[in-house]
Write a protein that holds these residues in place. Structure first.
Motif, PDB file in Angstrom:
ATOM      1  N   ARG A 181       0.850  -1.096   0.022  1.00  0.00           N
ATOM      2  CA  ARG A 181      -0.022   0.186   0.064  1.00  0.00           C
ATOM      3  C   ARG A 181       0.799   1.338  -0.006  1.00  0.00           C
ATOM      4  NH1 ARG A 181      -3.016  -3.067   3.708  1.00  0.00           N
ATOM      5  NH2 ARG A 181      -2.262  -1.815   5.462  1.00  0.00           N
ATOM      6  N   ARG A 182       1.937   1.350   0.720  1.00  0.00           N
ATOM      7  CA  ARG A 182       2.888   2.156   0.909  1.00  0.00           C
ATOM      8  C   ARG A 182       3.437   2.623  -0.388  1.00  0.00           C
ATOM      9  NH1 ARG A 182       7.111   3.138   5.663  1.00  0.00           N
ATOM     10  NH2 ARG A 182       5.230   2.877   6.839  1.00  0.00           N
ATOM     11  N   VAL A 183       3.985   1.677  -1.142  1.00  0.00           N
ATOM     12  CA  VAL A 183       4.792   1.808  -2.362  1.00  0.00           C
ATOM     13  C   VAL A 183       3.877   2.216  -3.565  1.00  0.00           C
ATOM     14  CG1 VAL A 183       5.717   0.202  -4.168  1.00  0.00           C
ATOM     15  CG2 VAL A 183       6.543  -0.201  -1.964  1.00  0.00           C
ATOM     16  N   ARG A 184       2.419   1.592  -3.549  1.00  0.00           N
ATOM     17  CA  ARG A 184       1.418   2.218  -4.614  1.00  0.00           C
ATOM     18  C   ARG A 184       1.294   3.647  -4.411  1.00  0.00           C
ATOM     19  NH1 ARG A 184      -2.926  -3.069  -4.399  1.00  0.00           N
ATOM     20  NH2 ARG A 184      -1.511  -4.515  -5.781  1.00  0.00           N
ATOM     21  N   GLY A 185       1.101   4.073  -3.117  1.00  0.00           N
ATOM     22  CA  GLY A 185       0.879   5.344  -2.735  1.00  0.00           C
ATOM     23  C   GLY A 185       2.160   6.511  -2.960  1.00  0.00           C
ATOM     24  N   GLN A 186       3.221   5.858  -2.952  1.00  0.00           N
ATOM     25  CA  GLN A 186       4.501   6.608  -3.022  1.00  0.00           C
ATOM     26  C   GLN A 186       5.316   6.509  -4.232  1.00  0.00           C
ATOM     27  OE1 GLN A 186       6.392   7.177   0.838  1.00  0.00           O
ATOM     28  NE2 GLN A 186       4.595   6.665   1.745  1.00  0.00           N
ATOM     29  N   ALA A 187       5.304   5.561  -5.044  1.00  0.00           N
ATOM     30  CA  ALA A 187       6.224   5.294  -5.796  1.00  0.00           C
ATOM     31  C   ALA A 187       5.428   5.238  -7.191  1.00  0.00           C
ATOM     32  CB  ALA A 187       6.809   3.762  -5.786  1.00  0.00           C
ATOM     33  N   PRO A 188       5.434   6.327  -8.056  1.00  0.00           N
ATOM     34  CA  PRO A 188       4.597   6.478  -9.275  1.00  0.00           C
ATOM     35  C   PRO A 188       5.562   5.363 -10.265  1.00  0.00           C
ATOM     36  CG  PRO A 188       6.300   8.182  -8.879  1.00  0.00           C
ATOM     37  CD  PRO A 188       6.168   7.607  -7.741  1.00  0.00           C
ATOM     38  N   VAL A 189       4.735   4.767 -11.109  1.00  0.00           N
ATOM     39  CA  VAL A 189       5.090   3.692 -12.178  1.00  0.00           C
ATOM     40  C   VAL A 189       5.560   4.959 -13.491  1.00  0.00           C
ATOM     41  CG1 VAL A 189       4.478   1.810 -13.657  1.00  0.00           C
ATOM     42  CG2 VAL A 189       3.545   2.109 -11.241  1.00  0.00           C
ATOM     43  N   PRO A 190       6.657   4.693 -13.904  1.00  0.00           N
ATOM     44  CA  PRO A 190       7.173   5.404 -15.000  1.00  0.00           C
ATOM     45  C   PRO A 190       6.408   5.119 -16.558  1.00  0.00           C
ATOM     46  CG  PRO A 190       8.967   4.098 -14.551  1.00  0.00           C
ATOM     47  CD  PRO A 190       7.880   4.071 -13.689  1.00  0.00           C
ATOM     48  N   ASP A 191       6.294   6.048 -17.192  1.00  0.00           N
ATOM     49  CA  ASP A 191       6.010   5.888 -18.658  1.00  0.00           C
ATOM     50  C   ASP A 191       6.930   4.422 -19.049  1.00  0.00           C
ATOM     51  OD1 ASP A 191       3.811   7.575 -18.775  1.00  0.00           O
ATOM     52  OD2 ASP A 191       4.924   9.193 -19.510  1.00  0.00           O
ATOM     53  N   PRO A 192       6.333   3.490 -19.973  1.00  0.00           N
ATOM     54  CA  PRO A 192       6.949   2.685 -20.503  1.00  0.00           C
ATOM     55  C   PRO A 192       7.842   3.127 -21.649  1.00  0.00           C
ATOM     56  CG  PRO A 192       4.792   2.257 -20.987  1.00  0.00           C
ATOM     57  CD  PRO A 192       4.754   3.454 -20.228  1.00  0.00           C
ATOM     58  N   ASP A 193       7.125   4.268 -22.389  1.00  0.00           N
ATOM     59  CA  ASP A 193       8.206   4.765 -23.513  1.00  0.00           C
ATOM     60  C   ASP A 193       9.228   5.579 -23.080  1.00  0.00           C
ATOM     61  OD1 ASP A 193       8.778   6.034 -25.925  1.00  0.00           O
ATOM     62  OD2 ASP A 193       6.662   6.513 -26.372  1.00  0.00           O
ATOM     63  N   LEU A 194      10.394   4.941 -23.307  1.00  0.00           N
ATOM     64  CA  LEU A 194      11.638   5.735 -23.073  1.00  0.00           C
ATOM     65  C   LEU A 194      11.766   7.186 -23.799  1.00  0.00           C
ATOM     66  CD1 LEU A 194      14.275   5.833 -21.156  1.00  0.00           C
ATOM     67  CD2 LEU A 194      15.207   4.433 -23.090  1.00  0.00           C
ATOM     68  N   ALA A 195      11.262   7.077 -24.890  1.00  0.00           N
ATOM     69  CA  ALA A 195      11.280   8.080 -25.591  1.00  0.00           C
ATOM     70  C   ALA A 195      10.530   9.397 -25.147  1.00  0.00           C
ATOM     71  CB  ALA A 195      11.150   7.932 -27.298  1.00  0.00           C
ATOM     72  N   ARG A 196       9.423   9.173 -24.585  1.00  0.00           N
ATOM     73  CA  ARG A 196       8.500  10.184 -24.123  1.00  0.00           C
ATOM     74  C   ARG A 196       9.073  10.504 -22.788  1.00  0.00           C
ATOM     75  NH1 ARG A 196       2.155   9.239 -22.338  1.00  0.00           N
ATOM     76  NH2 ARG A 196       1.527  11.368 -22.611  1.00  0.00           N
ATOM     77  N   GLN A 197       9.752   9.711 -22.058  1.00  0.00           N
ATOM     78  CA  GLN A 197      10.607  10.242 -21.033  1.00  0.00           C
ATOM     79  C   GLN A 197      11.532  10.971 -21.170  1.00  0.00           C
ATOM     80  OE1 GLN A 197      11.863   7.030 -18.334  1.00  0.00           O
ATOM     81  NE2 GLN A 197      10.537   5.489 -19.103  1.00  0.00           N
ATOM     82  N   ARG A 198      12.582  10.730 -22.147  1.00  0.00           N
ATOM     83  CA  ARG A 198      13.587  11.384 -22.544  1.00  0.00           C
ATOM     84  C   ARG A 198      13.056  12.921 -23.138  1.00  0.00           C
ATOM     85  NH1 ARG A 198      17.685  12.366 -20.783  1.00  0.00           N
ATOM     86  NH2 ARG A 198      18.302  10.009 -20.812  1.00  0.00           N
ATOM     87  N   GLU A 199      11.988  13.002 -23.889  1.00  0.00           N
ATOM     88  CA  GLU A 199      11.344  13.937 -24.029  1.00  0.00           C
ATOM     89  C   GLU A 199      10.980  14.966 -22.919  1.00  0.00           C
ATOM     90  OE1 GLU A 199       7.483  15.726 -26.710  1.00  0.00           O
ATOM     91  OE2 GLU A 199       7.877  13.594 -26.770  1.00  0.00           O
ATOM     92  N   ALA A 200      10.374  14.666 -22.092  1.00  0.00           N
ATOM     93  CA  ALA A 200      10.160  15.549 -20.782  1.00  0.00           C
ATOM     94  C   ALA A 200      11.233  16.046 -20.117  1.00  0.00           C
ATOM     95  CB  ALA A 200       9.242  14.463 -19.764  1.00  0.00           C
ATOM     96  N   VAL A 201      12.367  15.122 -20.073  1.00  0.00           N
ATOM     97  CA  VAL A 201      13.770  15.591 -19.251  1.00  0.00           C
ATOM     98  C   VAL A 201      14.498  16.387 -20.069  1.00  0.00           C
ATOM     99  CG1 VAL A 201      15.849  14.606 -18.658  1.00  0.00           C
ATOM    100  CG2 VAL A 201      13.996  13.136 -18.239  1.00  0.00           C
TER     101      VAL A 201
END
Length: 314
Positions: A181-201
């Motif tokens: 429960r704590r992990v689900r509440g505090q550890a967001p799951v990253p987008d699976p698309d690495l290109a989308r992650q890189r674009e935001a960074v």
């Protein structure tokens, strides 16, 4: 293989399980060097033990490593030498335990070039074990962490976990559920698309470089968390901040460093390393969900940075 001397055969059988054991220890301890030490100690114990009657050597070794890690976590809790609270009397930031205002020990990151992960580290990055998740695991009590890691990440049955923590299987299940429960509440799951992650960074650093506060607000989740570990040498950089406006204001401090950031994978997700005149200044891991940055984890502690292996980036 059966004609090999007993110790050589045992060593070969151990090597078959090394990657798995290393992954268990890394998730338990959040430290690559400590994980290696736990695995090596497991080998020493195996080499001194008669396991001829052990039907499941992998399970036996997993139990040994788990117990070693549990002892290490309990010792760490007692000494609190590795805790960020021990480094600062009054850490800045406000919020829930394990989140803002209650800094926890920052785990060791696994750093690599995109598309070029060291085979030795590949198992550490399986199942999207991002740095943000490891930070949350650091906030769990040792028994909670063991129950969650072994059951949820490695499918170890609760009746095998229970004896390790001197609990009943039902109590072990309850510990894992509470941790989940704590992990689900505090550890967001990253987008699976690495290109989308890189674009935001990339957009984050472009906005930082240009001093575009509005662009930063658009990139950051309203509840974004920034955690930074500056260690003893850079104690002022040990902060935990929450909220888009607060984090965006802090981001302006990185403006001068923006030209020196190099893209990297940090625990399998988009991140950067900042290198000035061949000197590593910081490692930044980003968690991007739905195209927005929900967490930024920074290691700026010179002592920690000096221990990181950056050969994969060359």
């Amino acid at each position: 293989m059966t004609d090999l001397p007993g110790q050589e055969l045992l060593a070969l059988r151990f090597e078959e399980h090394r990657s798995h054991l290393r992954a268990v220890a890394y998730r338990m301890l959040g430290s690559i060097s400590e994980a290696e030490d736990a695995v090596q100690e497991a080998w020493l114990r195996l080499s001194r033990t008669d396991v001829s009657d052990v039907e499941n050597l992998g399970g036996w070794l997993t139990t040994v490593v788990a117990r070693l890690c549990l002892n290490g976590l309990r010792s760490r809790e007692t000494r609190r030498e590795d805790s960020l609270e021990a480094r600062l009397d009054h850490p800045r930031g406000t919020g829930r335990p394990g989140g803002a205002g209650h800094p926890v020990r920052m785990p060791d990151p696994v750093i690599s070039r995109e598309g070029a992960v060291d085979p030795q580290d590949q198992v550490l990055l399986a199942d999207s074990v991002g740095l943000a998740l490891l930070v949350v695991l650091e906030s769990l009590a040792p028994a909670e962490r063991l129950a969650f890691v072994l059951h949820d990440m490695f499918a170890v049955p609760f009746d095998e976990i229970a004896p390790m923590i001197d609990r009943t299987p039902a109590a072990a299940r309850q510990l894992a559920s509470r941790a989940r429960r704590r992990v689900r509440g505090q550890a967001p799951v990253p987008d699976p698309d690495l290109a989308r992650q890189r674009e935001a960074v990339s957009a984050f650093f472009a906005a930082t470089r240009d001093g575009d506060f509005d662009a930063l607000l658009a990139l950051l989740d309203p509840d974004v968390v920034l955690r930074s570990d500056g260690g003893v040498a850079r104690a002022r950089q040990t902060v935990v901040l929450t909220g888009a406006r607060t984090v965006a204001s802090q981001a302006s401090l990185y403006r001068n460093l923006a030209p020196f950031v190099l893209p990297a994978l940090v625990n399998g997700a988009a991140g950067v390393v900042c290198v000035v005149e061949d000197r590593l200044m910081s490692v930044m891991a980003f968690t991007v969900t739905g195209g927005r940055i929900v967490a930024i984890d920074v290691i700026a502690d010179p002592e920690r940075l000096g221990d990181l292996d950056l050969t994969a980036l060359r």
